[in-house]
Design a protein around this motif. Structure first.
Motif, PDB file in Angstrom:
ATOM      1  N   PRO A  45       0.382  -1.174   0.254  1.00  0.00           N
ATOM      2  CA  PRO A  45       0.025  -0.074   0.452  1.00  0.00           C
ATOM      3  C   PRO A  45       0.666   1.228  -0.105  1.00  0.00           C
ATOM      4  O   PRO A  45       0.050   2.170  -0.796  1.00  0.00           O
ATOM      5  N   GLU A  46       1.686   1.287   0.588  1.00  0.00           N
ATOM      6  CA  GLU A  46       2.822   2.764   0.741  1.00  0.00           C
ATOM      7  C   GLU A  46       2.426   4.029   1.548  1.00  0.00           C
ATOM      8  O   GLU A  46       2.713   4.771   0.880  1.00  0.00           O
ATOM      9  N   PHE A  47       1.554   3.439   2.646  1.00  0.00           N
ATOM     10  CA  PHE A  47       1.099   4.537   3.129  1.00  0.00           C
ATOM     11  C   PHE A  47      -0.691   4.170   3.864  1.00  0.00           C
ATOM     12  O   PHE A  47      -0.253   2.811   4.235  1.00  0.00           O
ATOM     13  N   GLU A  48      -0.477   5.346   5.187  1.00  0.00           N
ATOM     14  CA  GLU A  48      -0.913   4.798   6.405  1.00  0.00           C
ATOM     15  C   GLU A  48      -2.244   4.874   6.310  1.00  0.00           C
ATOM     16  O   GLU A  48      -2.823   5.697   5.522  1.00  0.00           O
ATOM     17  N   TYR A  49      -2.458   3.949   7.501  1.00  0.00           N
ATOM     18  CA  TYR A  49      -4.378   3.794   7.226  1.00  0.00           C
ATOM     19  C   TYR A  49      -4.973   3.691   8.457  1.00  0.00           C
ATOM     20  O   TYR A  49      -3.790   3.022   9.595  1.00  0.00           O
ATOM     21  N   ALA A  50      -5.760   3.945   9.287  1.00  0.00           N
ATOM     22  CA  ALA A  50      -6.890   3.850  10.044  1.00  0.00           C
ATOM     23  C   ALA A  50      -6.894   2.153  10.498  1.00  0.00           C
ATOM     24  O   ALA A  50      -6.887   1.496  11.404  1.00  0.00           O
ATOM     25  N   GLU A  51      -7.318   1.577   9.216  1.00  0.00           N
ATOM     26  CA  GLU A  51      -8.149   0.456   9.449  1.00  0.00           C
ATOM     27  C   GLU A  51      -8.002  -0.086   7.883  1.00  0.00           C
ATOM     28  O   GLU A  51      -8.307   0.617   7.046  1.00  0.00           O
ATOM     29  N   ALA A  52      -8.019  -1.402   7.776  1.00  0.00           N
ATOM     30  CA  ALA A  52      -8.496  -2.192   6.241  1.00  0.00           C
ATOM     31  C   ALA A  52      -9.370  -3.182   6.309  1.00  0.00           C
ATOM     32  O   ALA A  52      -9.941  -4.347   7.048  1.00  0.00           O
ATOM     33  N   LEU A  53     -10.497  -3.304   6.156  1.00  0.00           N
ATOM     34  CA  LEU A  53     -12.074  -4.140   6.153  1.00  0.00           C
ATOM     35  C   LEU A  53     -11.763  -5.363   5.066  1.00  0.00           C
ATOM     36  O   LEU A  53     -11.346  -4.415   3.567  1.00  0.00           O
ATOM     37  N   GLN A  54     -12.174  -6.338   4.865  1.00  0.00           N
ATOM     38  CA  GLN A  54     -12.344  -6.891   3.350  1.00  0.00           C
ATOM     39  C   GLN A  54     -13.339  -6.695   3.625  1.00  0.00           C
ATOM     40  O   GLN A  54     -15.029  -5.996   3.519  1.00  0.00           O
ATOM     41  N   ARG A  91     -13.863  -9.051  -4.525  1.00  0.00           N
ATOM     42  CA  ARG A  91     -13.138  -9.386  -3.776  1.00  0.00           C
ATOM     43  C   ARG A  91     -11.722  -8.662  -3.670  1.00  0.00           C
ATOM     44  O   ARG A  91     -10.972  -9.035  -3.855  1.00  0.00           O
ATOM     45  N   GLY A  92     -11.677  -7.500  -1.801  1.00  0.00           N
ATOM     46  CA  GLY A  92     -10.448  -6.782  -1.974  1.00  0.00           C
ATOM     47  C   GLY A  92     -10.601  -6.472  -0.900  1.00  0.00           C
ATOM     48  O   GLY A  92     -11.699  -6.749  -0.065  1.00  0.00           O
ATOM     49  N   LEU A  93      -9.812  -5.433  -0.361  1.00  0.00           N
ATOM     50  CA  LEU A  93     -10.041  -4.719   0.785  1.00  0.00           C
ATOM     51  C   LEU A  93     -10.045  -2.998   0.637  1.00  0.00           C
ATOM     52  O   LEU A  93      -9.682  -2.139  -0.825  1.00  0.00           O
ATOM     53  N   VAL A  94     -10.884  -2.637   1.684  1.00  0.00           N
ATOM     54  CA  VAL A  94     -10.568  -0.865   1.981  1.00  0.00           C
ATOM     55  C   VAL A  94     -10.319  -0.381   3.171  1.00  0.00           C
ATOM     56  O   VAL A  94     -10.467  -0.840   3.531  1.00  0.00           O
ATOM     57  N   LEU A 124     -17.090   3.801  -5.593  1.00  0.00           N
ATOM     58  CA  LEU A 124     -17.700   2.088  -6.189  1.00  0.00           C
ATOM     59  C   LEU A 124     -18.448   1.954  -4.853  1.00  0.00           C
ATOM     60  O   LEU A 124     -17.812   2.690  -3.153  1.00  0.00           O
ATOM     61  N   ASN A 125     -19.912   0.997  -4.503  1.00  0.00           N
ATOM     62  CA  ASN A 125     -20.174   0.893  -3.474  1.00  0.00           C
ATOM     63  C   ASN A 125     -19.481  -0.453  -2.986  1.00  0.00           C
ATOM     64  O   ASN A 125     -19.121  -1.347  -3.452  1.00  0.00           O
ATOM     65  N   CYS A 126     -18.944  -0.286  -1.855  1.00  0.00           N
ATOM     66  CA  CYS A 126     -18.470  -1.697  -1.392  1.00  0.00           C
ATOM     67  C   CYS A 126     -18.998  -2.415   0.146  1.00  0.00           C
ATOM     68  O   CYS A 126     -19.274  -1.171   1.114  1.00  0.00           O
ATOM     69  N   ASP A 127     -19.506  -3.632  -0.229  1.00  0.00           N
ATOM     70  CA  ASP A 127     -19.634  -3.964   1.150  1.00  0.00           C
ATOM     71  C   ASP A 127     -18.632  -4.788   2.181  1.00  0.00           C
ATOM     72  O   ASP A 127     -18.413  -5.440   1.807  1.00  0.00           O
ATOM     73  N   THR A 128     -18.686  -4.538   3.455  1.00  0.00           N
ATOM     74  CA  THR A 128     -18.270  -4.657   4.503  1.00  0.00           C
ATOM     75  C   THR A 128     -18.979  -4.718   5.615  1.00  0.00           C
ATOM     76  O   THR A 128     -20.488  -5.022   5.430  1.00  0.00           O
ATOM     77  N   ALA A 129     -18.097  -5.283   6.779  1.00  0.00           N
ATOM     78  CA  ALA A 129     -18.366  -6.409   7.992  1.00  0.00           C
ATOM     79  C   ALA A 129     -19.606  -5.079   8.606  1.00  0.00           C
ATOM     80  O   ALA A 129     -20.693  -4.592   9.629  1.00  0.00           O
ATOM     81  N   SER A 130     -19.150  -3.987   8.025  1.00  0.00           N
ATOM     82  CA  SER A 130     -19.122  -1.935   9.441  1.00  0.00           C
ATOM     83  C   SER A 130     -20.429  -1.810   8.042  1.00  0.00           C
ATOM     84  O   SER A 130     -20.596  -0.293   8.060  1.00  0.00           O
ATOM     85  N   GLY A 131     -20.743  -2.533   6.781  1.00  0.00           N
ATOM     86  CA  GLY A 131     -21.600  -1.803   6.275  1.00  0.00           C
ATOM     87  C   GLY A 131     -21.317  -1.717   5.089  1.00  0.00           C
ATOM     88  O   GLY A 131     -20.446  -1.639   4.384  1.00  0.00           O
TER      89      GLY A 131
END
Length: 207
Positions: A45-54, A91-94, A124-131
């Motif tokens: 990724p080469e950047f900082e992130y707060a979270e990564a969600l499937q 399927r990927g990561l947000v 794009l709309n991304c469906d995750t465990a957080s909605g």
């Protein structure tokens, strides 16, 4: 935020226009920067992130059908990188990137992914465990000159054997993506088939 394709020819001017538009759309959202990763951004990724969600995206799917003449190939022997094209699902990561560093990350991301404005950035709309989340993704049009269309096995094997660029070979890119997806419990059957094909012909060890 519903980005549409533009007709400016590929090149720095198109890239700059798309960056200006995408940054304005993100600022208007008032949210953290959300990014959908489906290829190398998963394992580098080469950047900082707060979270990564499937996440799962409907209406687009991942394919190894975008020509690379610099990063994973050369003008003499173009390689391949992944693209997100219309149809199916992926399927990927947000990644959630804090708003405070969003501008900086977006600029660095643009330099990496969009030097010539080849991709079509879309929210794009991304469906995750957080909605459902709305995330930025780099898609590709089938009208792009970098779109290869379907590739036969002999063509793929030739590319796997000979294509190498600034960041390494096309084959290494494929293998690292398959492994990176597996580490998140994601199996892409077409990419795994291509990796198996390379292993069958002695170009790499079985994954």
């Amino acid at each position: 935020m519903a980005s549409q394709a533009i007709n400016i020819p590929h090149g720095p001017a198109r890239s700059a226009h798309l960056l200006q538009r995408t940054a304005a759309e993100w600022r208007a959202s008032g949210d953290d920067l959300l990014l959908f990763a489906y290829g190398s951004l998963i394992w580098r990724p080469e950047f900082e992130y707060a979270e990564a969600l499937q996440a799962k995206v409907l209406g687009f799917h991942r394919v190894l059908r975008m020509r690379s003449r610099v990063n994973r190939g050369s003008p003499q022997q173009p390689g391949l990188v992944l693209a997100l094209i219309s149809g199916g699902s992926c399927r990927g990561l947000v990644y959630r990137i804090p708003r405070a560093i969003g501008e900086e990350v977006l600029l660095r991301l643009w330099a990496r992914e969009m030097p010539n404005g080849v991709y079509e950035p879309r929210w794009l709309n991304c469906d995750t465990a957080s909605g459902r989340l709305r995330a930025l993704a780099f898609t590709l049009s089938r009208q792009s000159p970098n779109w290869t269309g379907p590739l036969h096995e002999p063509e793929l094997l030739h590319i796997f054997q000979h294509a190498s660029g600034r960041y390494g070979t096309t084959l290494d890119y494929l293998l690292r993506t398959v492994q990176g997806l597996r580490e998140h419990g994601i199996r892409d059957m077409e990419l795994e088939r291509q990796a198996h094909l390379a292993a069958q012909h002695g170009l790499c060890a079985p994954l």
